[in-house]
Motif scaffolding. Structure first.
Motif, PDB file in Angstrom:
ATOM      1  N   GLY A   1       0.787  -1.226   0.000  1.00  0.00           N
ATOM      2  CA  GLY A   1       0.000   0.000   0.000  1.00  0.00           C
ATOM      3  C   GLY A   1       0.820   1.278   0.000  1.00  0.00           C
ATOM      4  N   GLN A   2       2.126   1.205   0.287  1.00  0.00           N
ATOM      5  CA  GLN A   2       2.939   2.412   0.336  1.00  0.00           C
ATOM      6  C   GLN A   2       3.367   2.864  -1.063  1.00  0.00           C
ATOM      7  OE1 GLN A   2       6.158   1.412   3.108  1.00  0.00           O
ATOM      8  NE2 GLN A   2       5.067   2.499   4.743  1.00  0.00           N
ATOM      9  N   ARG A   3       3.596   4.172  -1.200  1.00  0.00           N
ATOM     10  CA  ARG A   3       4.084   4.749  -2.454  1.00  0.00           C
ATOM     11  C   ARG A   3       5.276   5.658  -2.166  1.00  0.00           C
ATOM     12  NH1 ARG A   3      -0.685   5.288  -0.345  1.00  0.00           N
ATOM     13  NH2 ARG A   3      -1.081   7.414  -1.092  1.00  0.00           N
ATOM     14  N   TYR A   4       6.235   5.624  -3.071  1.00  0.00           N
ATOM     15  CA  TYR A   4       7.416   6.480  -2.982  1.00  0.00           C
ATOM     16  C   TYR A   4       7.672   7.113  -4.336  1.00  0.00           C
ATOM     17  CZ  TYR A   4       8.553   4.423   1.549  1.00  0.00           C
ATOM     18  OH  TYR A   4       8.516   4.027   2.873  1.00  0.00           O
ATOM     19  N   ASP A   5       7.871   8.433  -4.339  1.00  0.00           N
ATOM     20  CA  ASP A   5       8.330   9.131  -5.530  1.00  0.00           C
ATOM     21  C   ASP A   5       9.836   9.315  -5.400  1.00  0.00           C
ATOM     22  OD1 ASP A   5       5.576   9.360  -5.687  1.00  0.00           O
ATOM     23  OD2 ASP A   5       5.651  11.358  -6.569  1.00  0.00           O
ATOM     24  N   VAL A   6      10.575   8.883  -6.424  1.00  0.00           N
ATOM     25  CA  VAL A   6      12.035   8.972  -6.374  1.00  0.00           C
ATOM     26  C   VAL A   6      12.551   9.602  -7.665  1.00  0.00           C
ATOM     27  CG1 VAL A   6      12.175   6.912  -4.903  1.00  0.00           C
ATOM     28  CG2 VAL A   6      12.458   6.673  -7.381  1.00  0.00           C
ATOM     29  N   VAL A   7      13.693  10.260  -7.563  1.00  0.00           N
ATOM     30  CA  VAL A   7      14.367  10.800  -8.741  1.00  0.00           C
ATOM     31  C   VAL A   7      15.611   9.959  -9.004  1.00  0.00           C
ATOM     32  CG1 VAL A   7      15.562  12.772  -9.752  1.00  0.00           C
ATOM     33  CG2 VAL A   7      13.475  13.133  -8.394  1.00  0.00           C
ATOM     34  N   LEU A   8      15.705   9.438 -10.214  1.00  0.00           N
ATOM     35  CA  LEU A   8      16.877   8.694 -10.662  1.00  0.00           C
ATOM     36  C   LEU A   8      17.540   9.476 -11.779  1.00  0.00           C
ATOM     37  CD1 LEU A   8      17.280   4.924 -11.355  1.00  0.00           C
ATOM     38  CD2 LEU A   8      17.752   6.549 -13.193  1.00  0.00           C
ATOM     39  N   THR A   9      18.826   9.700 -11.645  1.00  0.00           N
ATOM     40  CA  THR A   9      19.591  10.384 -12.688  1.00  0.00           C
ATOM     41  C   THR A   9      20.276   9.347 -13.565  1.00  0.00           C
ATOM     42  OG1 THR A   9      19.972  12.284 -11.247  1.00  0.00           O
ATOM     43  CG2 THR A   9      21.421  12.049 -13.155  1.00  0.00           C
ATOM     44  N   ALA A  10      20.072   9.455 -14.859  1.00  0.00           N
ATOM     45  CA  ALA A  10      20.684   8.517 -15.813  1.00  0.00           C
ATOM     46  C   ALA A  10      22.131   8.935 -16.046  1.00  0.00           C
ATOM     47  CB  ALA A  10      19.896   8.488 -17.117  1.00  0.00           C
ATOM     48  N   ASP A  11      22.999   8.568 -15.111  1.00  0.00           N
ATOM     49  CA  ASP A  11      24.387   9.043 -15.143  1.00  0.00           C
ATOM     50  C   ASP A  11      25.406   7.904 -15.234  1.00  0.00           C
ATOM     51  OD1 ASP A  11      24.082   7.935 -12.646  1.00  0.00           O
ATOM     52  OD2 ASP A  11      24.579   9.768 -11.533  1.00  0.00           O
ATOM     53  N   GLN A  12      24.941   6.722 -15.608  1.00  0.00           N
ATOM     54  CA  GLN A  12      25.839   5.584 -15.729  1.00  0.00           C
ATOM     55  C   GLN A  12      26.159   5.299 -17.199  1.00  0.00           C
ATOM     56  OE1 GLN A  12      27.293   3.902 -12.952  1.00  0.00           O
ATOM     57  NE2 GLN A  12      26.485   5.860 -12.164  1.00  0.00           N
ATOM     58  N   PRO A  13      27.185   4.490 -17.477  1.00  0.00           N
ATOM     59  CA  PRO A  13      27.478   4.140 -18.876  1.00  0.00           C
ATOM     60  C   PRO A  13      26.257   3.545 -19.566  1.00  0.00           C
ATOM     61  CG  PRO A  13      29.266   3.441 -17.450  1.00  0.00           C
ATOM     62  CD  PRO A  13      28.171   3.910 -16.548  1.00  0.00           C
ATOM     63  N   ILE A  14      26.112   3.851 -20.853  1.00  0.00           N
ATOM     64  CA  ILE A  14      24.971   3.349 -21.607  1.00  0.00           C
ATOM     65  C   ILE A  14      24.947   1.829 -21.526  1.00  0.00           C
ATOM     66  CG2 ILE A  14      24.039   3.079 -23.940  1.00  0.00           C
ATOM     67  CD1 ILE A  14      24.941   5.936 -24.514  1.00  0.00           C
ATOM     68  N   GLY A  15      23.803   1.308 -21.151  1.00  0.00           N
ATOM     69  CA  GLY A  15      23.665  -0.139 -21.007  1.00  0.00           C
ATOM     70  C   GLY A  15      22.304  -0.477 -20.454  1.00  0.00           C
ATOM     71  N   ASN A  16      22.150  -1.707 -19.980  1.00  0.00           N
ATOM     72  CA  ASN A  16      20.917  -2.179 -19.367  1.00  0.00           C
ATOM     73  C   ASN A  16      21.212  -2.592 -17.925  1.00  0.00           C
ATOM     74  OD1 ASN A  16      19.079  -2.121 -21.730  1.00  0.00           O
ATOM     75  ND2 ASN A  16      20.537  -3.599 -22.558  1.00  0.00           N
ATOM     76  N   TYR A  17      20.354  -2.163 -17.006  1.00  0.00           N
ATOM     77  CA  TYR A  17      20.568  -2.391 -15.584  1.00  0.00           C
ATOM     78  C   TYR A  17      19.311  -2.999 -14.976  1.00  0.00           C
ATOM     79  CZ  TYR A  17      24.477   0.810 -16.369  1.00  0.00           C
ATOM     80  OH  TYR A  17      25.619   1.412 -16.853  1.00  0.00           O
ATOM     81  N   TRP A  18      19.515  -3.920 -14.043  1.00  0.00           N
ATOM     82  CA  TRP A  18      18.368  -4.525 -13.378  1.00  0.00           C
ATOM     83  C   TRP A  18      17.729  -3.545 -12.398  1.00  0.00           C
ATOM     84  CZ3 TRP A  18      16.376  -8.404 -15.645  1.00  0.00           C
ATOM     85  CH2 TRP A  18      17.126  -9.441 -16.187  1.00  0.00           C
ATOM     86  N   ILE A  19      16.396  -3.476 -12.467  1.00  0.00           N
ATOM     87  CA  ILE A  19      15.608  -2.844 -11.415  1.00  0.00           C
ATOM     88  C   ILE A  19      15.181  -3.989 -10.498  1.00  0.00           C
ATOM     89  CG2 ILE A  19      13.551  -1.501 -10.867  1.00  0.00           C
ATOM     90  CD1 ILE A  19      13.622  -0.513 -13.823  1.00  0.00           C
ATOM     91  N   ASN A  20      15.748  -4.044  -9.317  1.00  0.00           N
ATOM     92  CA  ASN A  20      15.498  -5.154  -8.399  1.00  0.00           C
ATOM     93  C   ASN A  20      14.277  -4.857  -7.538  1.00  0.00           C
ATOM     94  OD1 ASN A  20      18.187  -6.342  -9.092  1.00  0.00           O
ATOM     95  ND2 ASN A  20      18.930  -4.526  -8.002  1.00  0.00           N
ATOM     96  N   THR A  21      13.263  -5.675  -7.638  1.00  0.00           N
ATOM     97  CA  THR A  21      12.095  -5.553  -6.763  1.00  0.00           C
ATOM     98  C   THR A  21      11.913  -6.909  -6.099  1.00  0.00           C
ATOM     99  OG1 THR A  21      10.621  -5.988  -8.654  1.00  0.00           O
ATOM    100  CG2 THR A  21      11.008  -3.708  -8.080  1.00  0.00           C
ATOM    101  N   VAL A  22      12.561  -7.066  -4.968  1.00  0.00           N
ATOM    102  CA  VAL A  22      12.648  -8.367  -4.299  1.00  0.00           C
ATOM    103  C   VAL A  22      11.472  -8.541  -3.351  1.00  0.00           C
ATOM    104  CG1 VAL A  22      14.072  -9.865  -2.862  1.00  0.00           C
ATOM    105  CG2 VAL A  22      15.157  -8.283  -4.490  1.00  0.00           C
ATOM    106  N   LEU A  23      10.686  -9.562  -3.595  1.00  0.00           N
ATOM    107  CA  LEU A  23       9.465  -9.793  -2.830  1.00  0.00           C
ATOM    108  C   LEU A  23       9.781 -10.404  -1.480  1.00  0.00           C
ATOM    109  CD1 LEU A  23       6.189 -11.293  -4.199  1.00  0.00           C
ATOM    110  CD2 LEU A  23       7.253 -12.374  -2.230  1.00  0.00           C
ATOM    111  N   GLY A  24       9.193  -9.829  -0.430  1.00  0.00           N
ATOM    112  CA  GLY A  24       9.258 -10.402   0.894  1.00  0.00           C
ATOM    113  C   GLY A  24       7.855 -10.743   1.365  1.00  0.00           C
ATOM    114  N   GLY A  25       7.737 -11.749   2.177  1.00  0.00           N
ATOM    115  CA  GLY A  25       6.410 -12.140   2.649  1.00  0.00           C
ATOM    116  C   GLY A  25       6.115 -13.574   2.310  1.00  0.00           C
ATOM    117  N   GLY A  26       6.526 -14.470   3.186  1.00  0.00           N
ATOM    118  CA  GLY A  26       6.278 -15.886   2.951  1.00  0.00           C
ATOM    119  C   GLY A  26       7.484 -16.582   2.376  1.00  0.00           C
ATOM    120  N   ALA A  27       7.769 -17.741   2.904  1.00  0.00           N
ATOM    121  CA  ALA A  27       8.936 -18.499   2.451  1.00  0.00           C
ATOM    122  C   ALA A  27       8.662 -19.145   1.109  1.00  0.00           C
ATOM    123  CB  ALA A  27       9.292 -19.569   3.484  1.00  0.00           C
TER     124      ALA A  27
END
Length: 531
Positions: free
Chosen positions: A270-296
């Motif tokens: 239910g929570q929301r966060y607004d974040v600013v990300l600056t595209a300042d890394q070498p051109i490429g593809n990067y993982w957006i990690n959204t790791v689920l917690g809650g239950g084994a």
């Protein structure tokens, strides 16, 4: 005095100038339908808005009045066929309390074949919100989507370059089975069903399933992006990070905060966060990690917590998945790990909370059903009372002058300051408590001993657990407001209460429409299988 003909136009112009501006209506139509969808590669029947998941973006501008026409076209008997819509984080002034959408608190559900139009004057609210079904576990069957209120005069606009539909990160847990059977199982054994997958913008994978394509967020080198993170889960928290990038938090639950740079965010359901990300890394593809917690994961072999993720794709990079490993993001001991702590956030426009007029203590607990030989069929409680939905909505009873109640209801006076304290507990649970129709000051966060009565943040979902939490809010919007754990399995097992504020003020100010009146008669006339 009789006005001359020369005076009349000037007089009328003054009247026009003094009149408040006409509301700007923003009309949205949502057809609630059963649709076969496969966000993680497994096809199942869903409850969806306009046949898609996530549901379509409801895009609004500060000052709009939203009119959301909701057409219930559900037919699948394996899931609930009535429905409601809740608009998480949206304020509801007292005269409009009947449009708030909480079943059996402020309204009755919309039956199959029926329609209802929710009217939401947004006033000065801006920020990141979402909508979902509030009926039973229905939103885990798919009925959930983003609601963003944009501000043409955003005081934080200088912090970012891009903020549009492409910068919404809608994160959720996902089950392959319909929730009616899962809820029946949970009510028996109190073991929350572990989800089959986690989804990022409606895409994900599960163990043994097809390699579905991950959702992609495209950025251009040198630009700053306002990503709006919505944890639309029915159970799970998500630990969010982006490989090689930091995130500057500028908003929580629709309320702006001073920029605060982190690399890891743990977002509760239910929570929301607004974040600013600056595209300042070498051109490429990067993982957006959204790791689920809650239950084994061992309780559901389909679940792989590293499979819920997206791809940050730089313009000019190959259209391919990142070559780096799927990690859990920066871990303790890693210098790159800067964890967001709720109590370190400060409001952009601080308002010191007034002293509390009334203090409540909420003790959460689970009690087994003594009549069950196994001890199963337990219930969650607040102060040893488990919330049970009344047959007649609380608002209807208030308007009818009926003071009886079968649910866990706290009667509070209007225009007072209320403090709710969740004391430290021995429970191994963190409950994301959500207040409908209002928000609250977080005086003390669960993970800190700091008491902040000077410049605490305001939000509408905060965690209550072993560390203890203190929340404070005002009752300047009288009405019956639902206050519940946003782990919907817990909510359906009784971890909720109604904060009925200003009962007399509510009775005098709320004048529902005939369409609202008709909802209960129509719903009560339905056979049980259609409710």
């Amino acid at each position: 005095m009789k006005l001359s003909t020369a005076t009349v136009p000037a007089f009328l112009s003054l009247l026009v100038a003094a009149a408040p501006p006409a509301p700007k209506f923003n009309d949205v139509t949502l057809d609630i339908v059963n649709a076969p969808l496969a966000p993680d590669g497994f096809t199942r029947s869903t409850v969806s808005a306009n046949g898609q998941f996530p549901g379509p973006l409801i895009r609004a501008t500060k000052g709009d009045t939203l009119r959301v026409k909701t057409n219930n076209k559900l037919t699948d008997p394996t899931m609930r066929r009535s429905t409601t819509l809740d608009f998480d984080g949206i304020f509801f002034d007292t005269p409009n309390a009947f449009n708030e959408g909480t079943p059996f608190v402020t309204t009755c559900p919309i039956g199959p074949g029926a329609s209802y139009t929710y009217v939401l004057p947004l006033g000065q609210q801006t920020g990141t919100y979402w909508y979902h079904s509030q009926l039973s576990m229905q939103y885990a069957d798919g009925l959930r989507g983003p609601l963003i209120i944009y501000d043409p005069e955003d005081p934080q606009a200088h912090l970012y370059d891009v903020d549009d539909e492409s910068t919404i990160w809608f994160i959720s847990d996902w089950w392959h089975n319909a929730t009616l059977s899962l809820l029946e199982s949970y009510n028996f054994n109190q073991i929350i069903p572990v989800s089959d997958s986690g989804l990022f913008n409606g895409r994900g994978r599960y163990n043994g399933g097809p390699e579905t394509e991950y959702a992609v967020s495209t950025v251009t080198t040198g630009k700053r992006y306002r990503f709006r993170i919505i944890n639309a889960s029915a159970r799970s928290d998500f630990t969010i990070s982006v490989d090689n990038h930091t995130l500057s938090v500028i908003g929580v639950d629709g309320v702006p905060v001073n920029p605060h740079t982190v690399s890891v965010i743990d977002a509760l359901a239910g929570q929301r966060y607004d974040v600013v990300l600056t595209a300042d890394q070498p051109i490429g593809n990067y993982w957006i990690n959204t790791v689920l917690g809650g239950g084994a994961p061992r309780h559901n072999l389909n679940l792989n917590v590293t499979f819920g993720r997206g791809v940050l794709h730089y313009d000019g990079a190959p259209d391919a998945e990142p070559t780096g490993p799927m990690t859990l993001g920066p871990q303790p001991g890693d210098p790159a790990r800067i964890l967001l702590n709720e109590w370190e956030l400060t409001p952009l426009f601080p308002v010191a909370p007034p002293p509390a007029d009334i203090e409540l203590t909420f003790l959460t607990s689970m009690t087994p059903n003594a009549s069950s030989p196994s001890g199963f069929d337990s219930k969650w409680n607040i102060n040893n009372i488990s919330y049970v939905s009344p047959l007649v909505p609380t608002l209807v009873k208030i308007l009818d002058g009926d003071d009886s109640k079968t649910e866990d209801t706290f009667i509070l006076p209007a225009n007072k300051v209320i403090q709710v304290t969740f004391p430290p507990s021995t429970e191994d649970e963190l409950h994301p408590f959500h207040l409908h129709g209002n928000n609250f000051w977080v005086i003390k966060s669960n993970g800190s001993d700091t008491i902040n009565e000077v410049n605490p943040i305001r939000r509408d979902v905060s965690g209550a657990g072993a560390g203890g939490t203190i929340l404070r809010f005002t009752t300047d919007r009288p009405g019956p407001w639902f206050f519940h754990c946003h782990i919907f399995w817990h909510m359906n097992a009784g971890l909720a209460a109604v904060l009925a504020t200003g009962v007399n003020e509510t009775r005098h100010a709320v004048h529902p429409t005939g369409a609202w009146d008709d909802l209960c008669d129509a719903y009560n006339a339905l056979p049980a299988e259609l409710q």
